[in-house]
Motif scaffolding. Structure first.
Motif, PDB file in Angstrom:
ATOM      1  N   SER A   1       0.831  -1.203   0.000  1.00 28.02           N
ATOM      2  CA  SER A   1       0.000   0.000   0.000  1.00 28.02           C
ATOM      3  C   SER A   1       0.867   1.254   0.000  1.00 28.02           C
ATOM      4  CB  SER A   1      -0.923   0.032   1.231  1.00 28.02           C
ATOM      5  OG  SER A   1      -1.809  -1.062   1.247  1.00 28.02           O
ATOM      6  N   VAL A   2       0.279   2.344  -0.469  1.00 27.85           N
ATOM      7  CA  VAL A   2       0.919   3.659  -0.425  1.00 27.85           C
ATOM      8  C   VAL A   2      -0.048   4.645   0.213  1.00 27.85           C
ATOM      9  CG1 VAL A   2       1.975   5.537  -1.722  1.00 27.85           C
ATOM     10  CG2 VAL A   2       2.217   3.184  -2.519  1.00 27.85           C
ATOM     11  N   ALA A   3       0.390   5.303   1.279  1.00 24.13           N
ATOM     12  CA  ALA A   3      -0.381   6.371   1.900  1.00 24.13           C
ATOM     13  C   ALA A   3       0.261   7.702   1.510  1.00 24.13           C
ATOM     14  CB  ALA A   3      -0.399   6.223   3.417  1.00 24.13           C
ATOM     15  N   LEU A   4      -0.560   8.720   1.247  1.00 19.65           N
ATOM     16  CA  LEU A   4      -0.059  10.036   0.881  1.00 19.65           C
ATOM     17  C   LEU A   4      -0.399  11.058   1.966  1.00 19.65           C
ATOM     18  CD1 LEU A   4      -1.068  10.257  -2.900  1.00 19.65           C
ATOM     19  CD2 LEU A   4       1.081   9.421  -1.913  1.00 19.65           C
ATOM     20  N   GLY A   5       0.529  11.976   2.209  1.00 19.38           N
ATOM     21  CA  GLY A   5       0.286  13.051   3.171  1.00 19.38           C
ATOM     22  C   GLY A   5       0.820  14.365   2.633  1.00 19.38           C
ATOM     23  N   LEU A   6       0.152  15.472   2.984  1.00 18.58           N
ATOM     24  CA  LEU A   6       0.585  16.807   2.590  1.00 18.58           C
ATOM     25  C   LEU A   6       1.086  17.561   3.824  1.00 18.58           C
ATOM     26  CD1 LEU A   6      -2.185  17.884   0.048  1.00 18.58           C
ATOM     27  CD2 LEU A   6       0.196  17.273  -0.457  1.00 18.58           C
ATOM     28  N   PHE A   7       2.287  18.131   3.722  1.00 26.05           N
ATOM     29  CA  PHE A   7       2.926  18.784   4.862  1.00 26.05           C
ATOM     30  C   PHE A   7       3.522  20.128   4.444  1.00 26.05           C
ATOM     31  CE2 PHE A   7       3.190  14.190   5.218  1.00 26.05           C
ATOM     32  CZ  PHE A   7       2.697  13.946   6.493  1.00 26.05           C
ATOM     33  N   ASP A   8       3.765  20.981   5.445  1.00 25.48           N
ATOM     34  CA  ASP A   8       4.446  22.268   5.232  1.00 25.48           C
ATOM     35  C   ASP A   8       3.788  23.088   4.133  1.00 25.48           C
ATOM     36  OD1 ASP A   8       6.306  21.304   7.119  1.00 25.48           O
ATOM     37  OD2 ASP A   8       7.545  20.423   5.544  1.00 25.48           O
ATOM     38  N   ALA A   9       2.476  23.152   4.144  1.00 28.29           N
ATOM     39  CA  ALA A   9       1.747  23.852   3.083  1.00 28.29           C
ATOM     40  C   ALA A   9       1.890  25.368   3.216  1.00 28.29           C
ATOM     41  CB  ALA A   9       0.273  23.464   3.111  1.00 28.29           C
ATOM     42  N   ILE A  10       2.123  26.009   2.081  1.00 29.10           N
ATOM     43  CA  ILE A  10       2.212  27.462   1.993  1.00 29.10           C
ATOM     44  C   ILE A  10       1.181  27.932   0.975  1.00 29.10           C
ATOM     45  CG2 ILE A  10       3.659  29.451   1.446  1.00 29.10           C
ATOM     46  CD1 ILE A  10       4.602  28.021   3.900  1.00 29.10           C
ATOM     47  N   ALA A  11       0.286  28.796   1.408  1.00 26.60           N
ATOM     48  CA  ALA A  11      -0.748  29.328   0.512  1.00 26.60           C
ATOM     49  C   ALA A  11      -0.571  30.832   0.405  1.00 26.60           C
ATOM     50  CB  ALA A  11      -2.145  28.992   1.033  1.00 26.60           C
ATOM     51  N   ASP A  12      -0.314  31.291  -0.807  1.00 24.85           N
ATOM     52  CA  ASP A  12      -0.133  32.726  -1.038  1.00 24.85           C
ATOM     53  C   ASP A  12       0.872  33.312  -0.055  1.00 24.85           C
ATOM     54  OD1 ASP A  12      -2.017  32.558  -3.102  1.00 24.85           O
ATOM     55  OD2 ASP A  12      -3.675  32.868  -1.713  1.00 24.85           O
ATOM     56  N   ARG A  13       2.001  32.614   0.073  1.00 24.04           N
ATOM     57  CA  ARG A  13       3.150  33.024   0.884  1.00 24.04           C
ATOM     58  C   ARG A  13       2.904  32.976   2.390  1.00 24.04           C
ATOM     59  NH1 ARG A  13       5.663  38.245  -2.438  1.00 24.04           N
ATOM     60  NH2 ARG A  13       5.838  37.192  -4.470  1.00 24.04           N
ATOM     61  N   THR A  14       1.850  32.303   2.795  1.00 24.20           N
ATOM     62  CA  THR A  14       1.531  32.194   4.226  1.00 24.20           C
ATOM     63  C   THR A  14       1.346  30.728   4.599  1.00 24.20           C
ATOM     64  OG1 THR A  14       0.415  34.343   4.190  1.00 24.20           O
ATOM     65  CG2 THR A  14      -0.068  32.894   6.045  1.00 24.20           C
ATOM     66  N   ALA A  15       1.915  30.319   5.732  1.00 27.66           N
ATOM     67  CA  ALA A  15       1.744  28.949   6.197  1.00 27.66           C
ATOM     68  C   ALA A  15       0.276  28.676   6.524  1.00 27.66           C
ATOM     69  CB  ALA A  15       2.607  28.707   7.436  1.00 27.66           C
ATOM     70  N   VAL A  16      -0.196  27.501   6.134  1.00 28.18           N
ATOM     71  CA  VAL A  16      -1.583  27.098   6.393  1.00 28.18           C
ATOM     72  C   VAL A  16      -1.594  25.676   6.932  1.00 28.18           C
ATOM     73  CG1 VAL A  16      -2.645  28.641   4.689  1.00 28.18           C
ATOM     74  CG2 VAL A  16      -1.829  26.383   3.976  1.00 28.18           C
ATOM     75  N   ARG A  17      -2.756  25.277   7.466  1.00 23.15           N
ATOM     76  CA  ARG A  17      -2.928  23.921   7.968  1.00 23.15           C
ATOM     77  C   ARG A  17      -3.635  23.073   6.928  1.00 23.15           C
ATOM     78  NH1 ARG A  17      -6.076  24.797  13.456  1.00 23.15           N
ATOM     79  NH2 ARG A  17      -7.198  26.148  12.037  1.00 23.15           N
ATOM     80  N   THR A  18      -3.228  21.816   6.841  1.00 23.84           N
ATOM     81  CA  THR A  18      -3.931  20.865   5.979  1.00 23.84           C
ATOM     82  C   THR A  18      -5.095  20.275   6.773  1.00 23.84           C
ATOM     83  OG1 THR A  18      -1.848  20.315   4.882  1.00 23.84           O
ATOM     84  CG2 THR A  18      -3.693  18.805   4.550  1.00 23.84           C
ATOM     85  N   ILE A  19      -6.285  20.301   6.185  1.00 22.23           N
ATOM     86  CA  ILE A  19      -7.475  19.761   6.838  1.00 22.23           C
ATOM     87  C   ILE A  19      -8.147  18.744   5.918  1.00 22.23           C
ATOM     88  CG2 ILE A  19      -7.856  21.794   8.297  1.00 22.23           C
ATOM     89  CD1 ILE A  19      -9.946  22.760   6.292  1.00 22.23           C
ATOM     90  N   MET A  20      -8.982  17.899   6.497  1.00 27.60           N
ATOM     91  CA  MET A  20      -9.604  16.833   5.730  1.00 27.60           C
ATOM     92  C   MET A  20     -11.039  16.621   6.172  1.00 27.60           C
ATOM     93  SD  MET A  20     -10.433  13.294   5.747  1.00 27.60           S
ATOM     94  CE  MET A  20      -9.406  12.434   6.920  1.00 27.60           C
ATOM     95  N   SER A  21     -11.899  16.282   5.218  1.00 29.79           N
ATOM     96  CA  SER A  21     -13.301  15.975   5.508  1.00 29.79           C
ATOM     97  C   SER A  21     -13.643  14.599   4.947  1.00 29.79           C
ATOM     98  CB  SER A  21     -14.225  17.026   4.873  1.00 29.79           C
ATOM     99  OG  SER A  21     -15.592  16.646   5.025  1.00 29.79           O
ATOM    100  N   ARG A  22     -14.317  13.789   5.754  1.00 33.41           N
ATOM    101  CA  ARG A  22     -14.786  12.481   5.302  1.00 33.41           C
ATOM    102  C   ARG A  22     -16.284  12.479   4.981  1.00 33.41           C
ATOM    103  NH1 ARG A  22     -11.210   8.300   5.857  1.00 33.41           N
ATOM    104  NH2 ARG A  22      -9.397   8.625   7.196  1.00 33.41           N
TER     105      ARG A  22
END
Length: 205
Positions: free
Chosen positions: A115-136
């Motif tokens: 299996s392969v799991a994917l994760g997103l880290f250290d996200a930068i949006a429009d030059r500003t750090a943001v949090r990665t969120i998820m909805s099920r």
């Protein structure tokens, strides 16, 4: 191209020595305003290369975690756009570790490789750090999570703010692939076995 049309009706007045009649009709104005187009891209052509893994390196009694693979995801939109990310597992049904992860294909007719799991880290949006969120639940509720996959929708929220997706023009994030191979005792290891994971990252807006 989407168009918005408007029709104007001019009344025709008719003089009559007998009666006067009045009538009415409805007019609707319709159309669709769409956000600017967004274009996702992955570094290294979207390829996570594990190279050759020796059979002796696979644990016979428990799954073996390979070295993490790292790519970078960029999303560029014409204007600030509210979007979510999901994936399509093009090896659907072959995930051996967790069904919410992605498969590596079927080998030897019926053996799931891993299996392969994917994760997103250290996200930068429009030059500003943001949090990665998820909805099920298709956006009804959100929580902080690095998960990127077909079992939920991934978005980004401002720091020190509610876990609510924000509109973004330019996004840059580290995408990490966590690849796990099933225990060696579950595989027929007589020939070379190719890792055959194939995942489509979808951007929805």
């Amino acid at each position: 191209m989407d168009r918005c049309s408007l029709a104007l009706l001019a009344p025709l007045l008719i003089a009559s020595t007998c009666t006067h009649a009045a009538g009415s009709t409805d007019l609707s104005v319709t159309g669709l305003i769409t956000p600017g187009a967004c274009e996702p891209s992955l570094s290294n052509g979207g390829v996570v290369e594990h190279g050759k893994v020796g059979m002796k390196d696979l644990d016979p009694d428990q799954p073996t975690r390979l070295e993490n693979g790292t790519l970078y995801l960029d999303v560029n939109c014409e204007a600030a756009t509210l979007f979510t990310l999901t994936t399509v597992d093009n090896r659907s049904g072959s995930s051996a570790i967790n069904p919410t992860q992605h498969g590596l294909g079927i080998v030897n007719d019926d053996e799931k490789l891993g299996s392969v799991a994917l994760g997103l880290f250290d996200a930068i949006a429009d030059r500003t750090a943001v949090r990665t969120i998820m909805s099920r639940d298709d956006g009804a509720s959100w929580r902080v999570s690095s998960y990127l996959g077909h079992a939920g929708r991934t978005a980004f929220a401002a720091l020190n703010a509610p876990d609510t997706p924000i509109a973004i023009k330019k996004l840059h994030a580290r995408l990490t692939a966590f690849t796990t191979i099933v225990r060696a005792s579950d595989l027929t290891l007589t020939d070379e076995i190719p890792l055959d994971g194939h995942i489509t990252v979808q951007l929805n807006y």
